[in-house]
Design a protein around this motif. Structure first.
Motif, mmCIF file in Angstrom:
data_model
loop_
_atom_site.group_PDB
_atom_site.id
_atom_site.type_symbol
_atom_site.label_atom_id
_atom_site.label_comp_id
_atom_site.label_asym_id
_atom_site.label_seq_id
_atom_site.Cartn_x
_atom_site.Cartn_y
_atom_site.Cartn_z
ATOM 1 N N GLU A 138 44.557 -54.914 65.119
ATOM 2 C CA GLU A 138 43.813 -53.687 65.367
ATOM 3 C C GLU A 138 44.142 -53.198 66.773
ATOM 4 N N LEU A 169 43.704 -61.259 72.969
ATOM 5 C CA LEU A 169 43.867 -59.823 73.111
ATOM 6 C C LEU A 169 45.079 -59.556 73.984
ATOM 7 N N ARG A 194 36.695 -57.753 75.610
ATOM 8 C CA ARG A 194 37.198 -56.471 75.109
ATOM 9 C C ARG A 194 36.246 -55.340 75.480
ATOM 10 N N LEU A 250 37.346 -62.343 66.096
ATOM 11 C CA LEU A 250 37.538 -62.773 67.480
ATOM 12 C C LEU A 250 36.383 -63.664 67.937
ATOM 13 N N HIS A 304 44.445 -56.700 69.058
ATOM 14 C CA HIS A 304 43.863 -58.001 68.723
ATOM 15 C C HIS A 304 43.783 -58.119 67.213
ATOM 16 N N LEU A 352 38.387 -57.433 64.672
ATOM 17 C CA LEU A 352 37.362 -57.681 65.678
ATOM 18 C C LEU A 352 36.361 -58.740 65.244
ATOM 19 N N ASP A 353 36.006 -58.731 63.955
ATOM 20 C CA ASP A 353 34.993 -59.687 63.505
ATOM 21 C C ASP A 353 35.509 -61.118 63.444
ATOM 22 N N ARG A 394 35.391 -60.981 72.390
ATOM 23 C CA ARG A 394 34.751 -59.703 72.086
ATOM 24 C C ARG A 394 34.043 -59.142 73.323
#
Length: 292
Positions: free
Chosen positions: A158, A143, A283, A275, A269, A272-273, A280
Motif C-alpha cells: 500500500e 515501512l 506511520r 503492520l 508498506h 495497514l491492518d 502503525r
C-alpha cells in the motif's frame, strides 16, 4: 509441515548453502538437513538440489518459497503485535529510506517519534528505492519512503504520497552558474552520476533523453554523500533533491526549468491492518509530519 521447517527452508533458499544457513540459524548442519528432509517428506516432493555450484531450488521449491516467506512474515508480525499491546511500551520499527530522505526528511520525524514513544526501538535501513522495495517485499523492513511511480507498481504494497520534492542542479561553489537554467542546458555540463539502481540516476537520464541529448558523465557510481563531495571537489554537477543542499557552503544551487524537475515521495508498506502496532504508530507520526 511446521513453522520451523519453513524457516529452515527459507534460510537455505536465501543462502544457497546448508553450511551458511546452519550458522545463521544456530543449528548443526545434520540437524538442518534432517529438518529439510522432513519438510520434503511431508510435501511428497524434493525442494532442493545439491550440485557443484551449491544449492538450487526445484520447481516445487520455487513454488513454495514465496508462500513460506509470506507465512514467516505474518507470524513475525503477529508475534511482535502481541508483544507491543501494552500501550506501545515496547516494540521495534524498521524504517527504510533513501540517503537523501534520511538526511532531509526522516531525521526530524525520528526525533518526534522518539519523544512520543521513547521505549520503541528504531531501526533505519538506508538504500535506493529498488533495494528498499525488495526489503519490504521480503519482510525485512516495515515501512519505507519510496519514489512514485516505482512504489505504486509493487504488488501487495500500500502506498500514499506524502511529499513532493523539487530537484535542483548542484554545482561547485565557485562555478559561474545562473540562478535558473533549462534542462536542455545540461547537455554541455559534466555530470556526476549516481550508481545504477539509484532513482535519481533514472530521473536525470530520463530528463536528458526528453530534452534530446545524452549527458556527458564525469564520474558515476556514487551514493548521495559521495556525489555531493565529488561536486564540491569540482568534478562536475549533479541533479539532487533541493532538501539535501541545506547549508552546504561548498555547493551552488541552480533551479531547473523547462521542465522543472520534481519527484513524489510515498510511504509504502504491507496492508495497514497487518503492520505491528509500533509501525502503525510510526506511520501516523510520519504522515502527519510530512503532510503537515
Amino acid at each position: 509441515m511446521q513453522l520451523r521447517h519453513l524457516a529452515y527452508f527459507v534460510a537455505v533458499a536465501d543462502e544457497r548453502s546448508f553450511t551458511r544457513a546452519a550458522d545463521i540459524l544456530g543449528v548443526s548442519q545434520p540437524t538442518l538437513s534432517k529438518q529439510i528432509r522432513a519438510l520434503e517428506n511431508s510435501l511428497g516432493t524434493g525442494l532442493l538440489v545439491r550440485d557443484r555450484a551449491g544449492i538450487e531450488l526445484t520447481s516445487a521449491g520455487e513454488a513454495l518459497l514465496p508462500h513460506a516467506q509470506r507465512i514467516l512474515i505474518e507470524v513475525d508480525n503477529a508475534t511482535r503485535s502481541v508483544h507491543e499491546v501494552a500501550s506501545l511500551r515496547r516494540g521495534r520499527v524498521r524504517m527504510g529510506a533513501t540517503p537523501s530522505m534520511v538526511e532531509g526528511l526522516l531525521a526530524p520525524v525520528l526525533g518526534r517519534f522518539r519523544a512520543e514513544y521513547p521505549a520503541i526501538d528504531l531501526e533505519v535501513h538506508e538504500a535506493g528505492s529498488r533495494d528498499l522495495t525488495a526489503e519490504l517485499s521480503a519482510g525485512r523492513i516495515d515501512l519505507a519512503l519510496l519514489i512514485v511511480p516505482l512504489a505504486s507498481q509493487i504488488p501487495d504494497l500500500e502506498t500514499s504520497i506524502v511529499y513532493t520534492e523539487r530537484l535542483v542542479l548542484a554545482s561547485p561553489a565557485d562555478a559561474d552558474m545562473p540562478e535558473t537554467m533549462d534542462v536542455a542546458d545540461l547537455a554541455g555540463l559534466p555530470l556526476v552520476m549516481f550508481r545504477e539502481g539509484y532513482d535519481l540516476r533514472d530521473v536525470t537520464l530520463r530528463a536528458c533523453a526528453r530534452a534530446g541529448f545524452e549527458p556527458r558523465l564525469s564520474v558515476e557510481g556514487g551514493e548521495m554523500g559521495s556525489v555531493l563531495r565529488f561536486v564540491e571537489s569540482g568534478l562536475g554537477h549533479a541533479v539532487v533533491p533541493d532538501i539535501v543542499m541545506g547549508t552546504r557552503t561548498g555547493l551552488r544551487r541552480t533551479q531547473l526549468e523547462n521542465p522543472p524537475l520534481a519527484r513524489s515521495i510515498a510511504v509504502a508498506h504491507r496492508p495497514l491492518d497487518t503492520l505491528p502496532l509500533a509501525a502503525r504508530a510510526f506511520r501516523a507520526v510520519l504522515v502527519e509530519a510530512l503532510e503537515g
